[in-house]
Design a protein around this motif. Sequence first.
Motif, PDB file in Angstrom:
ATOM      1  N   GLU A  35       0.841  -1.194   0.000  1.00 14.54           N
ATOM      2  CA  GLU A  35       0.000   0.000   0.000  1.00 14.54           C
ATOM      3  C   GLU A  35       0.878   1.246   0.000  1.00 14.54           C
ATOM      4  N   PRO A  36       0.877   2.080  -1.076  1.00 16.18           N
ATOM      5  CA  PRO A  36       1.788   3.220  -1.114  1.00 16.18           C
ATOM      6  C   PRO A  36       1.333   4.424  -0.300  1.00 16.18           C
ATOM      7  N   PHE A  37       0.031   4.526  -0.022  1.00 14.15           N
ATOM      8  CA  PHE A  37      -0.474   5.682   0.716  1.00 14.15           C
ATOM      9  C   PHE A  37      -1.454   5.240   1.787  1.00 14.15           C
ATOM     10  N   THR A  38      -1.403   5.923   2.916  1.00 16.77           N
ATOM     11  CA  THR A  38      -2.386   5.738   3.976  1.00 16.77           C
ATOM     12  C   THR A  38      -3.450   6.817   3.841  1.00 16.77           C
ATOM     13  N   ARG A  39      -4.702   6.423   3.765  1.00 17.19           N
ATOM     14  CA  ARG A  39      -5.789   7.403   3.664  1.00 17.19           C
ATOM     15  C   ARG A  39      -6.002   8.076   5.003  1.00 17.19           C
ATOM     16  N   LEU A  40      -6.008   9.392   5.012  1.00 16.72           N
ATOM     17  CA  LEU A  40      -6.248  10.191   6.200  1.00 16.72           C
ATOM     18  C   LEU A  40      -7.587  10.920   6.054  1.00 16.72           C
ATOM     19  N   PRO A  41      -8.123  11.477   7.145  1.00 14.92           N
ATOM     20  CA  PRO A  41      -9.369  12.248   7.003  1.00 14.92           C
ATOM     21  C   PRO A  41      -9.262  13.344   5.942  1.00 14.92           C
ATOM     22  N   ARG A  42      -8.061  13.910   5.823  1.00 10.63           N
ATOM     23  CA  ARG A  42      -7.820  14.904   4.790  1.00 10.63           C
ATOM     24  C   ARG A  42      -6.558  14.536   4.027  1.00 10.63           C
ATOM     25  N   PRO A  48       6.114   3.662   3.994  1.00 11.41           N
ATOM     26  CA  PRO A  48       7.482   3.281   3.623  1.00 11.41           C
ATOM     27  C   PRO A  48       7.576   2.672   2.227  1.00 11.41           C
ATOM     28  N   ALA A  49       6.511   1.958   1.809  1.00  6.88           N
ATOM     29  CA  ALA A  49       6.516   1.400   0.455  1.00  6.88           C
ATOM     30  C   ALA A  49       6.592   2.497  -0.594  1.00  6.88           C
ATOM     31  N   ALA A  50       5.889   3.607  -0.361  1.00  6.33           N
ATOM     32  CA  ALA A  50       5.933   4.729  -1.305  1.00  6.33           C
ATOM     33  C   ALA A  50       7.320   5.346  -1.352  1.00  6.33           C
ATOM     34  N   VAL A  55      12.105   6.197  -4.855  1.00  2.57           N
ATOM     35  CA  VAL A  55      13.544   6.276  -5.097  1.00  2.57           C
ATOM     36  C   VAL A  55      13.897   5.784  -6.493  1.00  2.57           C
ATOM     37  N   ARG A  56      13.173   4.772  -6.982  1.00  6.07           N
ATOM     38  CA  ARG A  56      13.567   4.101  -8.227  1.00  6.07           C
ATOM     39  C   ARG A  56      13.444   4.988  -9.467  1.00  6.07           C
ATOM     40  N   PRO A  57      12.284   5.674  -9.693  1.00  9.38           N
ATOM     41  CA  PRO A  57      12.186   6.484 -10.904  1.00  9.38           C
ATOM     42  C   PRO A  57      12.652   7.916 -10.726  1.00  9.38           C
TER      43      PRO A  57
END
Length: 285
Positions: A35-42, A48-50, A55-57
């Motif tokens: 999961e690259p992003f954690t959904r927040l209320p806003r 860490p995966a994101a 870093v790669r591209p």
Amino acid sequence: MYRAGPFTAAVPALGLSQPTVTAQIRTLEQQTGREPFTRLPRGVEPTPAAHELAVRPTGPLDALAAPEGAGPSAGQAVPVHPAGPSELLCVRALPALVPLVADGVRLRVAQGLPEPLLEETRTGRHGLVVATRRPRGRNVESVPLAGEEYLLVAAPAWAERAAALPQAEDLCAAPREVPLVTYAEDLPLVRRYRRTVFGERHTARAAVTVPTLYAVLSAVAAGAGYSVLPRSLCQEHLDSGRLAPLHEPEAAPLNTLVLVRRPGAETDPDVVRARETHRRAARGR
């Protein structure tokens, strides 16, 4: 997305609709298993995966946008993401994994409560988790790591006072005269100790509640009262005389620690090395 922050800021920059961007992120999650992003209320927050994926591209993309002749930045190995409760990380996980750092393995360590960490491992946020129980479900792999004894301890002054009480021969009653220190209001370790060793329910309330077992150790050693602590955490204090046992049963309550690996991590050689290093260190203990 990673650089812009919220979806609403990334969408105009990409020139795409928000449903299209959301679909692309879901595809990325399916392809990587993380999961690259954690959904927040806003908005959202990169995981860490994101950070690893970004870093790669970054080098090639920045080189395309940079003046002619600017080269891409050098690639980096993907870090290993171990996690666990803070005391298990410090006492068991980090000492076991430190030798890998000299071989080029990078570590990104996270701490937290077992249940949230296990859920985050299912989504790919952590590579390895040292936990106090086996996770439910079949989508994560867990193996026994080590046994952990739990001890009833206090500062020497409190241990002497408890031993001198009229009811000291009643091991169920003696600790009731000593203030209780705990890290949670529901007293999980104390309740289990009294149920397992004394065969009774614990009804007393804590005199001091602190956030972590490390804080429990500090408060008990300073003389705040008694508590139940894992042997690995308090053995040094027992050896030095800063703590004393209030009770020494024939068989102390024992819990089996487990090592949990995220789905798909078997293809990451550094995660595999970290897992085997953990297991060798546990056997050595």
